[in-house]
Design a protein around this motif. Structure first.
Motif, short mmCIF file in Angstrom:
data_model
loop_
_atom_site.label_atom_id
_atom_site.label_comp_id
_atom_site.label_asym_id
_atom_site.label_seq_id
_atom_site.Cartn_x
_atom_site.Cartn_y
_atom_site.Cartn_z
N ARG A 286 53.77 -41.91 18.49
CA ARG A 286 54.53 -40.79 17.94
C ARG A 286 53.83 -39.47 18.24
NH1 ARG A 286 56.72 -39.58 13.94
NH2 ARG A 286 58.72 -39.23 14.91
N THR B 26 59.36 -35.44 17.16
CA THR B 26 58.89 -35.72 18.51
C THR B 26 59.93 -35.32 19.56
OG1 THR B 26 59.70 -37.98 18.25
CG2 THR B 26 57.37 -37.62 17.83
N LYS C 200 61.97 -40.12 10.40
CA LYS C 200 61.52 -39.61 11.69
C LYS C 200 62.68 -38.95 12.45
CE LYS C 200 58.05 -43.22 11.88
NZ LYS C 200 57.57 -44.44 12.55
N ALA D 217 63.77 -37.00 16.13
CA ALA D 217 63.39 -36.73 17.51
C ALA D 217 64.47 -35.90 18.19
CB ALA D 217 63.18 -38.05 18.27
N HIS E 206 65.67 -43.24 16.23
CA HIS E 206 65.06 -42.46 15.15
C HIS E 206 66.03 -42.35 13.98
CE1 HIS E 206 62.09 -41.52 18.19
NE2 HIS E 206 61.34 -41.00 17.24
N HIS F 61 54.90 -40.27 24.26
CA HIS F 61 55.26 -41.43 23.46
C HIS F 61 54.71 -42.72 24.08
CE1 HIS F 61 58.26 -44.60 22.75
NE2 HIS F 61 58.75 -44.38 23.93
#
Lengths: 553, 164
Positions: free
Chosen positions: A88, A127, A167, A169, A184, A376
């Motif tokens: 991550r 991310t 999370k 992204a 995600h 990643h």
């Protein structure tokens, strides 16, 4: 990259002071272990198998040479002289002492770094694509949006005790998805509508872990100014409705699946209408302010060096391979993006020593405007290298043992720390990665096999993202013995697919031979220029099963 | 209630008490009543000359209280487990969506370390578990002097206030 002003610095400094006070209270016995737990987790501190583990945030994977040098310094001063780069895009220290953590955080804050929300049931590091901002194929640079999300999610008062971790992204590329946004909790795809306005296609409920699910679209075009109010509405629905009775069913993917995406998006819309056009509506000046931190560096106006490079590549076959595998084309003529592989056989994937880290920082200063990215895939990227510097850089990396031309090959393993370090793991993962790297160490053979994502997780929590590896390996525990389940056909990209399990699991020592049989089957049956993943999808699992489980006579 | 902080001050003589009951007869004043009682007898309670409040647990439907918000001087949220964050959202919606202006009090199993965020979600009073925790809550509740988001206390997020 984003540079803190006095407001950002003040918030991070006050977080350090807060954690110091909390740690003091814990060490004095005034704070029970189970109450300190969520407080330390919100600051990235786990208690692991051998020692605490501190996860340091690298927002959207972007780090300066100054910051990276500070990581090397901290790893020497407080740890064992190495650090681990995660899937991550964060950095982990495996051996800090609890008492030292407030000082480590203070050292980090001096270079505008922190460990805020790198674990715990809160919004984690956002991310994105490791090549953000330097590839031609993107709607616009996703990093300002990641930073806007970082600020909004940092110490958000309402979402610090969610049912489970969360999370987000962001992807901006149009033909590929290196950020795996559909796996995600929220995936944001930058898109342009018919009138040319930039906004977000919003996916929700993707994830790996015990129940891998591909995220579903809940908004085809969210105008950019509404990003934060819309995220807030999703989080509010999740905080109210997400399951809290079973931690394995607590992720938003389970809620979305249970309600159905239609009903879920109706709830989100209800919440959104209450706050849409409110105070969190982004202003043009704020978007501009953040974007101004991500303008292009002072590129020279230079031409591509194709001919000069061709000569060097002809004279140096290893350099040629490295260019093929580890060097990505750049939006600016005369430049290239270089991936430094952290996958050396004999070392844990994603690990780097303090010396290597310092040297990478120096190389970034010399060749890439003092900035680096963590991918990643647990590699390091120098994103703005002049093509005329590639050969010098390759030589310097070679001297460090960091010029392995294996990016994207079977040897470029994604791997969690596994049972060697992690208290959650059912099985070791690093020795499996090593055994495979040793078995497949012939570079020409690897190149012939082409792109193959191999992902290894030591348990169902799937930190090694085994579900979305073209080949996935999962460590399982059977009556106290470690076994490994193999799946084929996972895809983290735009097609977003979860791999299918091949069959009964194997003992550790069988895994390299099983992989050989899988690869042999591919080599025999592939069509011209057919990638492994495409062959698996065309052939299905049967021919691989037949080969792997055939009884020998 | 003991170990109470209200609007930033220690309150020694707070009259409110949790009161378990299944009917509306013979209730003392300053009783904090379960949501269930308000659902069943809310109109009677609203007409009483005695002051009544309510308390809400995580699994309760706090929206049952909406018809009576004008009659409720105080709504207490009772934390069953400090790690359950639903009450943060309940309070925020009560302030933001339903414009409740009375006291919102945290009771039960919350940590002093959560008081800062709870304040930002609309809580104005905190009934701590111990004297020590009350002192800790007082010393850490305003630890952060800057924040990125808007909330129930600060109408504008940092990006609307930032001066370069």
């Amino acid at each position: 990259m984003y540079v803190y002003d006095s407001y950002d610095q003040q918030i991070v400094d006050q977080r350090v002071a807060q954690f110091r006070e909390q740690t003091d209270r814990f060490l004095k016995g005034e704070l029970a272990a189970e109450e300190f737990l969520p407080l330390r987790l919100q600051n990235g501190l786990y208690i692991q198998r051998h020692a605490p583990m501190l996860r340091i945030a690298v927002p959207y994977g972007l780090i300066s040479s100054t910051q990276l040098r500070r990581i090397a310094y901290i790893s020497r001063k407080y740890d064992k002289g190495y650090a681990h780069f995660t899937t991550r895009q964060n950095i982990q220290l495996n051996w800090p002492a609890l008492e030292d953590v407030p000082d480590i955080l203070a050292d980090l804050a001096e270079v505008q770094m922190h460990a805020i929300q790198t674990s715990g049931n809160c919004i984690r590091n956002t991310t994105t694509d490791q090549f953000a901002g330097v590839i031609a194929d993107e709607i616009e640079d996703p990093r300002p949006w990641c930073e806007i999300i970082r600020q909004w999610s940092t110490l958000h008062p309402e979402f610090a005790f969610l049912p489970r971790k969360f999370k987000i992204a962001v992807n901006a590329a149009t033909s590929t998805d290196r950020a795996a946004i559909r796996f995600h909790d929220i995936g944001l795809q930058l898109v342009k509508n018919e009138t040319g306005d930039v906004g977000f296609q919003v996916f929700v409920g993707g994830g790996l872990g015990r129940t891998p699910i591909v995220g579903q679209e809940i908004n085809a075009f969210l105008p950019q100014q509404h990003l934060l109010s819309y995220l807030e509405a999703i989080l509010r629905v999740y905080n109210l409705k997400g399951r809290r009775d079973n931690k394995y069913k607590a992720r938003i993917k389970i809620l979305v699946k249970a309600l159905g995406v239609e009903a879920f998006s109706t709830l989100v819309d209800e919440q959104w209408q209450l706050i849409k056009d409110g105070a969190e509506t982004l202003t043009a000046s704020e978007i501009e302010r953040v974007k101004s931190h991500f303008v292009d560096p002072a590129y020279d106006q230079i031409q591509d060096q194709t001919e000069a490079l061709a000569q060097l590549r002809f004279n140096h076959p290893a350099f040629d391979k490295w260019i093929q595998r580890n060097v990505e084309s750049h939006k600016k003529t005369g430049y290239a993006a270089v991936t430094v592989s952290l996958k050396k056989p004999g070392y844990a994937p994603g690990d780097a020593t303090a010396e290597q880290i310092d040297t990478l920082a120096n190389l970034a200063d010399s060749y890439s405007f003092g900035e680096l990215r963590v991918s990643h895939q647990q590699n390091i990227i120098l994103a703005d290298v002049k093509q005329s510097d590639l050969f010098t850089l390759w030589n310097a990396l070679n001297a460090l043992g960091l010029a392995d031309a294996t990016v994207g090959t079977l040897n470029d393993v994604i791997c969690c720390p596994g049972g060697d370090y992690c208290a959650l793991a059912n099985a070791k993962s690093i020795p499996i990665a090593e055994a495979i790297q040793v078995k497949f160490d012939d570079l020409d053979y690897l190149y012939d096999l082409g792109d193959i994502d191999l992902n290894i997780s030591g348990c169902m929590n799937a930190c090694g993202h085994h579900h979305i590896g073209n080949i996935g390996i999962l460590g399982v525990d059977k009556k106290g013995e470690e076994f490994y389940q193999i799946s084929l056909g996972g895809d983290s990209g735009i097609e977003g697919q979860v791999g299918k399990i091949l069959g009964p699991s194997f003992k550790a020592e069988q895994v390299p031979d099983v992989l050989q049989k899988v690869i042999d089957t591919y080599v025999e049956k592939r069509q011209e220029n057919e990638l492994f993943i495409d062959a698996v999808h065309r052939l299905g699992l049967e021919p691989f099963k037949e080969r792997v489980y055939a009884t020998s006579h | 209630m003991q170990h109470l902080i209200k609007d930033g001050q220690i309150i020694k003589d707070d009259p409110w008490q949790l009161f378990e009951s299944t009917d509306a007869q013979g209730l003392p004043g300053n009783a904090l009543l379960p949501v269930r009682i308000w659902t069943d007898f809310g109109h009677e309670l609203a007409e009483s000359s005695l002051p009544f409040g309510a308390y809400v647990c995580e699994d309760d439907d706090y929206t049952e209280l909406l018809p009576f918000l004008a009659n409720l001087q105080i709504i207490a949220f009772k934390f069953g487990k400090f790690a359950d964050g639903r009450l943060f959202t309940f309070a925020r919606l009560l302030r933001m969506q339903y414009k409740y202006e009375g006291e919102i009090r945290a009771i039960g199993d919350f940590l002093p370390d959560q008081v800062n965020f709870l304040q930002r979600c609309g809580f104005t009073a905190f009934c701590c578990r111990t004297e020590n925790e009350m002192q800790t809550a007082l010393s850490v509740k305003d630890h952060f002097t800057e924040q990125y988001q808007s909330d129930t206390r600060l109408a504008e997020p940092l990006f609307r206030r930032r001066t370069v």
